[in-house]
Design a protein around this motif. Structure first.
Motif, PDB file in Angstrom:
ATOM      1  N   LYS A   1      -2.304 -25.347 -23.623  1.00  0.00           N
ATOM      2  CA  LYS A   1      -3.114 -24.924 -21.743  1.00  0.00           C
ATOM      3  C   LYS A   1      -4.238 -25.422 -21.702  1.00  0.00           C
ATOM      4  O   LYS A   1      -5.085 -25.228 -22.197  1.00  0.00           O
ATOM      5  N   ASN A   2      -4.742 -26.119 -20.597  1.00  0.00           N
ATOM      6  CA  ASN A   2      -6.365 -26.196 -19.857  1.00  0.00           C
ATOM      7  C   ASN A   2      -6.808 -27.728 -21.022  1.00  0.00           C
ATOM      8  O   ASN A   2      -8.021 -27.715 -21.163  1.00  0.00           O
ATOM      9  N   ILE A   3      -5.761 -28.705 -21.862  1.00  0.00           N
ATOM     10  CA  ILE A   3      -5.876 -29.703 -22.494  1.00  0.00           C
ATOM     11  C   ILE A   3      -6.671 -30.599 -21.176  1.00  0.00           C
ATOM     12  O   ILE A   3      -4.966 -31.266 -21.078  1.00  0.00           O
ATOM     13  N   ASP A   4      -7.104 -31.405 -21.339  1.00  0.00           N
ATOM     14  CA  ASP A   4      -7.273 -32.627 -20.630  1.00  0.00           C
ATOM     15  C   ASP A   4      -6.776 -34.047 -21.641  1.00  0.00           C
ATOM     16  O   ASP A   4      -8.170 -34.306 -22.451  1.00  0.00           O
ATOM     17  N   TYR A   5      -5.514 -34.561 -21.675  1.00  0.00           N
ATOM     18  CA  TYR A   5      -5.636 -35.076 -22.678  1.00  0.00           C
ATOM     19  C   TYR A   5      -5.099 -36.782 -22.056  1.00  0.00           C
ATOM     20  O   TYR A   5      -5.293 -37.380 -23.509  1.00  0.00           O
ATOM     21  N   GLN A   6      -5.750 -37.083 -21.442  1.00  0.00           N
ATOM     22  CA  GLN A   6      -5.681 -37.848 -20.641  1.00  0.00           C
ATOM     23  C   GLN A   6      -6.688 -38.651 -19.541  1.00  0.00           C
ATOM     24  O   GLN A   6      -7.256 -37.945 -19.182  1.00  0.00           O
ATOM     25  N   GLY A   7      -6.332 -39.624 -19.177  1.00  0.00           N
ATOM     26  CA  GLY A   7      -7.421 -40.253 -18.843  1.00  0.00           C
ATOM     27  C   GLY A   7      -6.690 -40.391 -17.288  1.00  0.00           C
ATOM     28  O   GLY A   7      -5.594 -40.356 -16.807  1.00  0.00           O
ATOM     29  N   PRO A   8      -7.771 -40.587 -16.362  1.00  0.00           N
ATOM     30  CA  PRO A   8      -7.704 -40.539 -15.146  1.00  0.00           C
ATOM     31  C   PRO A   8      -6.082 -41.344 -14.461  1.00  0.00           C
ATOM     32  O   PRO A   8      -6.927 -43.062 -15.280  1.00  0.00           O
TER      33      PRO A   8
ATOM     34  N   ALA B   1     -15.652 -41.452 -13.352  1.00  0.00           N
ATOM     35  CA  ALA B   1     -16.723 -41.494 -13.779  1.00  0.00           C
ATOM     36  C   ALA B   1     -16.951 -43.218 -13.269  1.00  0.00           C
ATOM     37  O   ALA B   1     -15.402 -43.114 -14.150  1.00  0.00           O
ATOM     38  N   ILE B   2     -17.514 -43.797 -12.969  1.00  0.00           N
ATOM     39  CA  ILE B   2     -17.854 -45.842 -13.065  1.00  0.00           C
ATOM     40  C   ILE B   2     -18.758 -45.654 -13.577  1.00  0.00           C
ATOM     41  O   ILE B   2     -19.787 -45.282 -14.106  1.00  0.00           O
ATOM     42  N   ARG B   3     -18.665 -46.644 -14.950  1.00  0.00           N
ATOM     43  CA  ARG B   3     -19.362 -46.981 -15.597  1.00  0.00           C
ATOM     44  C   ARG B   3     -19.315 -48.833 -15.423  1.00  0.00           C
ATOM     45  O   ARG B   3     -20.052 -49.466 -15.557  1.00  0.00           O
ATOM     46  N   THR B   4     -18.927 -49.840 -14.779  1.00  0.00           N
ATOM     47  CA  THR B   4     -18.641 -50.527 -14.156  1.00  0.00           C
ATOM     48  C   THR B   4     -18.194 -51.180 -12.889  1.00  0.00           C
ATOM     49  O   THR B   4     -17.180 -50.407 -12.939  1.00  0.00           O
ATOM     50  N   THR B   5     -18.387 -52.160 -11.969  1.00  0.00           N
ATOM     51  CA  THR B   5     -17.640 -52.257 -10.638  1.00  0.00           C
ATOM     52  C   THR B   5     -16.679 -53.442 -11.396  1.00  0.00           C
ATOM     53  O   THR B   5     -15.621 -54.186 -10.304  1.00  0.00           O
ATOM     54  N   ASN B   6     -16.455 -53.899 -12.581  1.00  0.00           N
ATOM     55  CA  ASN B   6     -15.025 -54.766 -13.159  1.00  0.00           C
ATOM     56  C   ASN B   6     -14.718 -54.444 -13.439  1.00  0.00           C
ATOM     57  O   ASN B   6     -14.157 -53.455 -13.799  1.00  0.00           O
TER      58      ASN B   6
ATOM     59  N   TYR C   1     -13.439 -44.047 -16.185  1.00  0.00           N
ATOM     60  CA  TYR C   1     -13.437 -42.450 -16.802  1.00  0.00           C
ATOM     61  C   TYR C   1     -13.349 -41.386 -16.396  1.00  0.00           C
ATOM     62  O   TYR C   1     -13.271 -40.836 -15.083  1.00  0.00           O
ATOM     63  N   GLY C   2     -12.513 -40.611 -16.618  1.00  0.00           N
ATOM     64  CA  GLY C   2     -12.567 -38.854 -16.473  1.00  0.00           C
ATOM     65  C   GLY C   2     -13.574 -38.379 -16.986  1.00  0.00           C
ATOM     66  O   GLY C   2     -14.834 -38.689 -17.711  1.00  0.00           O
ATOM     67  N   LEU C   3     -14.159 -38.063 -15.568  1.00  0.00           N
ATOM     68  CA  LEU C   3     -15.936 -37.420 -15.473  1.00  0.00           C
ATOM     69  C   LEU C   3     -16.015 -36.316 -16.372  1.00  0.00           C
ATOM     70  O   LEU C   3     -16.819 -36.644 -17.318  1.00  0.00           O
ATOM     71  N   GLY C   4     -15.256 -35.658 -16.928  1.00  0.00           N
ATOM     72  CA  GLY C   4     -15.409 -34.481 -17.621  1.00  0.00           C
ATOM     73  C   GLY C   4     -14.500 -34.193 -19.531  1.00  0.00           C
ATOM     74  O   GLY C   4     -14.923 -34.356 -20.482  1.00  0.00           O
ATOM     75  N   THR C   5     -13.995 -35.887 -19.230  1.00  0.00           N
ATOM     76  CA  THR C   5     -13.079 -36.382 -20.493  1.00  0.00           C
ATOM     77  C   THR C   5     -14.183 -36.977 -21.787  1.00  0.00           C
ATOM     78  O   THR C   5     -13.515 -37.373 -22.263  1.00  0.00           O
TER      79      THR C   5
END
Length: 498
Positions: free
Chosen positions: A378-385, A409-414, A480-484
């Motif tokens: 339980k409570n495992i974030d194993y996938q990206g958004p 989280a946004i790391r580039t606009t492209n 990306y996921g902000l926490g993962t």
């Protein structure tokens, strides 16, 4: 993409089917130091020896667990009592005055590691090799076993073997063992206490057809067969490198393959599903129903290749690997997990850019998926958004991820593209997509600039993300996921949106 081969051992390759004149023995992949599947499943073991009907006695830790007779092919088989994780245990078989034994046997979870050259990519090819081997040695509950390449036109009873079961160590066997396979086990062992038995069976440059049984291939459109015997032929690697180990009770499988099928993505979507389903059925049946017929199956969504803009091939296969959902598990691929690897380019890899060295990241992402899907933690974030809602307002499209429940989280606009048309029913072809950069974002959503759709083609008919062979720099895709820190996978969505 031929796999790395470095063998200092005598290849064990036995493919006969009748053993009436032989002394009693275990099948060649049951050996000292091995891992057998733990409870609640029962480990299925078998072997040969003695005349038809000859009595065979199986003993575990000094206690008789079965007395049976060899069948008319001189084969004996038995289900051991369901045994909790741990060990070591000793198992012996006696027939006609001859006893053979297995020692230092652990009970835990047995995983199959298969595919082509990126699964075959060896431990000594990664940058943190020495430290990882030391970690594996310190775990004391990991065992490795490697099958040899074997392409044959009929299923074999026993596999060809590079080396039999052993603990990882400072030796050539560990040097040339699959990096993804062993690091996956190391990652799991940090959070799970049972032993892990890792079985490597792979061959570089091979297509999914070679790993599929005739029954699996029959479930999908057929292609013209080649005539010469080679590892790319339909079913030849299934026959030589999967069929012989079907009687083992296993827990799950991981898979890294698809590069060789990049030109046939729509067919692959069917073939991959069919292969998984068929493996599950056949492992279940051959183990006397002890391997689950829905055993967990993990795969690596393809990593980048060339440092250039290519919109087809790998991007299409990534979509096909998910049965065209974009995520797993899904209604078509149940009890399946994946590691997204499209943000891990390695253009300077000594083994060529198609073989990235970043197997630690890949194995860690696979292990997260296994913990969440295979082990139900339980409570495992194993996938990206993943996008769950699309809305259009003027020249802006807003995409919400994970129903607004997970920060991004946004790391580039492209990375986003749209296709345009006079109506929403415009068919989006392979070409004709234009960039739609991120113009803003919220905690769980991105907003795209759709101003590229104008004039007679002012309607947004489709949107897609990361649809390139090599879509971004190292860990620098857009979402990306902000926490993962897990990357959002690629997707494509056609209108309507609101």
């Amino acid at each position: 993409m031929g796999g790395i081969r470095f063998y200092f051992c005598l290849i064990l390759h036995i493919s006969v089917f009748h053993y009436n004149d032989a002394a009693v023995r275990f099948a060649n992949y049951y050996a000292n130091h091995m891992v057998l599947q733990k409870a609640p499943a029962q480990a299925h073991i078998w072997g040969t020896g003695g005349a038809v009907g000859q009595s065979v006695t199986v003993v575990m830790d000094g206690k008789t667990v079965a007395t049976l007779a060899a069948n008319d092919a001189g084969v004996w088989e038995v289900l051991l009592p369901a045994t909790v994780a741990g060990g070591p245990h000793n198992i012996s078989v006696t027939s006609n005055g001859t006893t053979v034994s297995l020692r230092d046997v652990l009970f835990g979870d047995v995983w199959i590691c298969s595919g082509q050259s990126n699964m075959e990519y060896s431990m000594n090819g990664i940058q943190n090799y020495s430290a990882l081997v030391t970690t594996a040695m310190q775990r004391n509950n990991l065992r490795i076993f490697r099958l040899d390449h074997n392409a044959v036109n009929r299923p074999t009873k026993e596999p060809a073997i590079v080396f039999t079961w052993q603990a990882p160590g400072q030796d050539w066997q560990t040097d040339y063992f699959s990096a993804v396979c062993l690091i996956f086990a190391i990652e799991l062992s940090q959070n799970l206490t049972q032993p892990f038995g890792m079985v490597e069976t792979n061959w570089g440059g091979t297509p999914v057809e070679a790993w599929s049984s005739p029954e699996a291939l029959a479930a999908c459109p057929q292609q013209k067969k080649k005539r010469a015997m080679d590892p790319n032929l339909p079913s030849v690697l299934y026959n030589g490198m999967i069929a012989p180990i079907l009687p083992m009770t296993i827990f799950g499988a991981i898979w890294y393959q698809g590069e060789s099928n990049a030109g046939r993505p729509h067919l692959y979507a069917c073939q991959f599903k069919a292969m998984i389903s068929d493996w599950r059925t056949k492992f279940h049946q051959a183990s006397k129903n002890q391997t689950s017929n829905m055993f967990p199956f993990g795969f690596v969504q393809l990593a980048p290749f060339r440092n250039t803009t290519i919109k087809a091939g790998f991007s299409d296969i990534r979509w096909a690997q998910t049965a065209e959902y974009g995520y797993v598990p899904n209604p078509t691929l149940t009890n399946v997990f994946m590691a997204v690897a499209m943000d891990l380019p390695d253009y300077d890899s000594p083994q060529g850019s198609i073989h990235p060295r970043y197997k630690e990241d890949i194995a860690a992402r696979l292990a997260l998926g296994a913990r969440g899907v295979a082990y139900g933690q339980k409570n495992i974030d194993y996938q990206g958004p993943f996008p769950t809602r699309f809305s259009l307002t003027g020249q802006r499209m807003t995409i919400e991820y994970d129903n607004g429940n997970s920060d991004i989280a946004i790391r580039t606009t492209n990375g986003f593209e749209i296709c345009c048309g006079p109506t929403e029913s415009q068919v989006c072809q392979a070409t004709g997509w234009i960039a739609a950069p991120i113009s803003g974002h919220g905690p769980t959503s991105v907003t795209l600039d759709n101003s590229g759709c104008h004039g007679n083609s002012h309607i947004v008919a489709g949107v897609r993300y990361a649809w390139e062979e090599s879509p971004c720099d190292f860990k620098k895709c857009a979402v990306y996921g902000l926490g993962t820190n897990l990357p959002a996978p690629p997707f494509v969505k056609n209108a309507p949106f609101n």
